[in-house]
Scaffold this active site. Sequence first.
Site, PDB file in Angstrom:
ATOM      1  N   LYS A  22      46.394 -52.957 -79.262  1.00  0.00           N
ATOM      2  CA  LYS A  22      46.632 -54.074 -78.341  1.00  0.00           C
ATOM      3  C   LYS A  22      47.309 -55.239 -79.061  1.00  0.00           C
ATOM      4  O   LYS A  22      48.329 -55.769 -78.609  1.00  0.00           O
ATOM      5  CB  LYS A  22      45.312 -54.552 -77.730  1.00  0.00           C
ATOM      6  CG  LYS A  22      45.432 -55.835 -76.894  1.00  0.00           C
ATOM      7  CD  LYS A  22      44.097 -56.305 -76.380  1.00  0.00           C
ATOM      8  CE  LYS A  22      43.355 -57.174 -77.366  1.00  0.00           C
ATOM      9  NZ  LYS A  22      43.642 -58.611 -77.213  1.00  0.00           N
ATOM     10  N   ASN A  23      46.732 -55.663 -80.180  1.00  0.00           N
ATOM     11  CA  ASN A  23      47.259 -56.844 -80.866  1.00  0.00           C
ATOM     12  C   ASN A  23      48.648 -56.610 -81.439  1.00  0.00           C
ATOM     13  O   ASN A  23      49.445 -57.543 -81.548  1.00  0.00           O
ATOM     14  CB  ASN A  23      46.286 -57.283 -81.969  1.00  0.00           C
ATOM     15  CG  ASN A  23      45.006 -57.885 -81.408  1.00  0.00           C
ATOM     16  OD1 ASN A  23      44.973 -58.307 -80.247  1.00  0.00           O
ATOM     17  ND2 ASN A  23      43.956 -57.911 -82.203  1.00  0.00           N
ATOM     18  N   ASP A 126      48.307 -75.598 -84.664  1.00  0.00           N
ATOM     19  CA  ASP A 126      48.896 -76.424 -85.710  1.00  0.00           C
ATOM     20  C   ASP A 126      49.609 -75.619 -86.793  1.00  0.00           C
ATOM     21  O   ASP A 126      50.654 -76.039 -87.303  1.00  0.00           O
ATOM     22  CB  ASP A 126      47.842 -77.360 -86.334  1.00  0.00           C
ATOM     23  CG  ASP A 126      46.613 -76.617 -86.827  1.00  0.00           C
ATOM     24  OD1 ASP A 126      46.434 -75.446 -86.460  1.00  0.00           O
ATOM     25  OD2 ASP A 126      45.830 -77.227 -87.589  1.00  0.00           O
ATOM     26  N   LEU A 127      49.084 -74.443 -87.159  1.00  0.00           N
ATOM     27  CA  LEU A 127      49.721 -73.646 -88.202  1.00  0.00           C
ATOM     28  C   LEU A 127      51.066 -73.086 -87.732  1.00  0.00           C
ATOM     29  O   LEU A 127      52.009 -72.977 -88.515  1.00  0.00           O
ATOM     30  CB  LEU A 127      48.795 -72.505 -88.634  1.00  0.00           C
ATOM     31  CG  LEU A 127      47.474 -72.950 -89.286  1.00  0.00           C
ATOM     32  CD1 LEU A 127      46.570 -71.755 -89.521  1.00  0.00           C
ATOM     33  CD2 LEU A 127      47.734 -73.676 -90.595  1.00  0.00           C
ATOM     34  N   ASP A 308      36.974 -58.974 -85.384  1.00  0.00           N
ATOM     35  CA  ASP A 308      36.939 -58.279 -84.100  1.00  0.00           C
ATOM     36  C   ASP A 308      36.002 -57.072 -84.093  1.00  0.00           C
ATOM     37  O   ASP A 308      35.861 -56.397 -83.061  1.00  0.00           O
ATOM     38  CB  ASP A 308      38.342 -57.834 -83.685  1.00  0.00           C
ATOM     39  CG  ASP A 308      39.155 -58.968 -83.083  1.00  0.00           C
ATOM     40  OD1 ASP A 308      38.570 -60.018 -82.776  1.00  0.00           O
ATOM     41  OD2 ASP A 308      40.378 -58.800 -82.924  1.00  0.00           O
ATOM     42  N   ARG A 400      40.709 -56.037 -71.039  1.00  0.00           N
ATOM     43  CA  ARG A 400      41.763 -56.657 -71.839  1.00  0.00           C
ATOM     44  C   ARG A 400      42.031 -55.872 -73.125  1.00  0.00           C
ATOM     45  O   ARG A 400      43.114 -55.983 -73.700  1.00  0.00           O
ATOM     46  CB  ARG A 400      41.383 -58.097 -72.210  1.00  0.00           C
ATOM     47  CG  ARG A 400      41.289 -59.052 -71.039  1.00  0.00           C
ATOM     48  CD  ARG A 400      41.005 -60.467 -71.515  1.00  0.00           C
ATOM     49  NE  ARG A 400      41.910 -60.839 -72.589  1.00  0.00           N
ATOM     50  CZ  ARG A 400      41.523 -61.343 -73.769  1.00  0.00           C
ATOM     51  NH1 ARG A 400      40.251 -61.536 -74.021  1.00  0.00           N
ATOM     52  NH2 ARG A 400      42.415 -61.635 -74.686  1.00  0.00           N
TER      53      ARG A 400
END
Length: 422
Positions: A22-23, A126-127, A308, A400
């Site tokens: 998925k990622n 921010d990164l 995860d 998901r």
Amino acid sequence: MDSILVTGNGPLNGQIPIAGAKNACLTLMPATLLSEEPLTLTNAPRLSDIKTMTALLQSLGAEVSALQDGQVIAMSSHDLTSQTADYDIVRKMRASNLVLGPLLARFGQAVVSLPGGCAIGARPMDLHVEGLEALGAEIELKDGYLHAKAPGGLKGAVHEMRFASVGATENIVMAATLAKGTTVLKNAAREPEIVDLVECLRKMGAQISGEGTSTIEIQGVDRLHGATHQVVTDRIELGTYMLTPAICGGEVELLGGRMSLVSSFVEKLEAAGVSVSETEKGLKVARKNGRVRAVGVVTEPFPGFPTDLQAQMMALMCTAEGTSVLEERIFENRFMHAPELTRMGAQIEVHGGTATVTGVEQLKGAPVMATDLRASVSLILAGLAAEGETTVSRVYHLDRGYEHVVRKLEGVGAKIERIKGE
């Protein structure tokens, strides 16, 4: 609203096919924005997050088609109509922010809403912003949107990230492929999904080296072309299903699994008394000698123990012999599954980013509620090992990140069914 009913019924045996990551897929899909030519992904997982990314790309004017029952995604960004990623879509999923780098690199401008996703911490942008600003972008936060522009185009630079963020690494690497000159990204994330992205970008004509290490070098090119790329195996789904025989007993073969994707996880399983071996088709996992032993876990960026898999590992430790300490160092607020596990008889004490788990001989089935994607599957694992029935509600989180959960677990002998809500 749907729920899942699980009844503990002893050891599990058989084979479980592991889907594409998925990622990785959610990172590869925005890469289509970098080129006018088609990008085709094979071995794609069939998940709601993939549909969300499809909708986002289509809202920008990209053509996206799901072929072969959704396992092939054909995309083309030859005629984009917008560089604005709207809140209504972006809020549904954290990975939506990965359109920022590609849009900025190709068009010199992008307007992207701050993202949403699971409620497991702030996960700020921010990164991402710091890295893109190092390449010459001008970025302003206004009304919940990041307004980015690079009128003269992006320019290569040396940039060291304060933290090895996966998403920021991916955004910066994609942006740098079309920047003028050479970019050196230090303290880069090393996850397999990043290696997979770089392999795809290289097929598209990008000049990149160092993926899988903490320093990635990108030599910008004028344009990228089309490509076909196979999505890497999902290491989180792999690790999740490796836990089924560990928590229930039995022997399960994970088709498509690779030891290199889950080496730190395998070390913990073996320390707990679970055997893991490579086969011609994947990995075989077995637990045949009573309860597992308690082991400590500290979540870290790859190649450390994956955040995860922390919730799923906690479910296993609830039934282990002894006391284990699980320390979460990646995300705050990621122990929301702990109170639900205690409803099933688990003994868990949470203090800040540390959970102490004292194993019990038998969990008891109970009604529980999923709070996020990985928590939902941890409760299913616990239900498989529990006495009696466990009903897991709010399982829309599950869709998901896991395709065909019921079918895959039924295939190894689990007693599980999805109950349709009204």
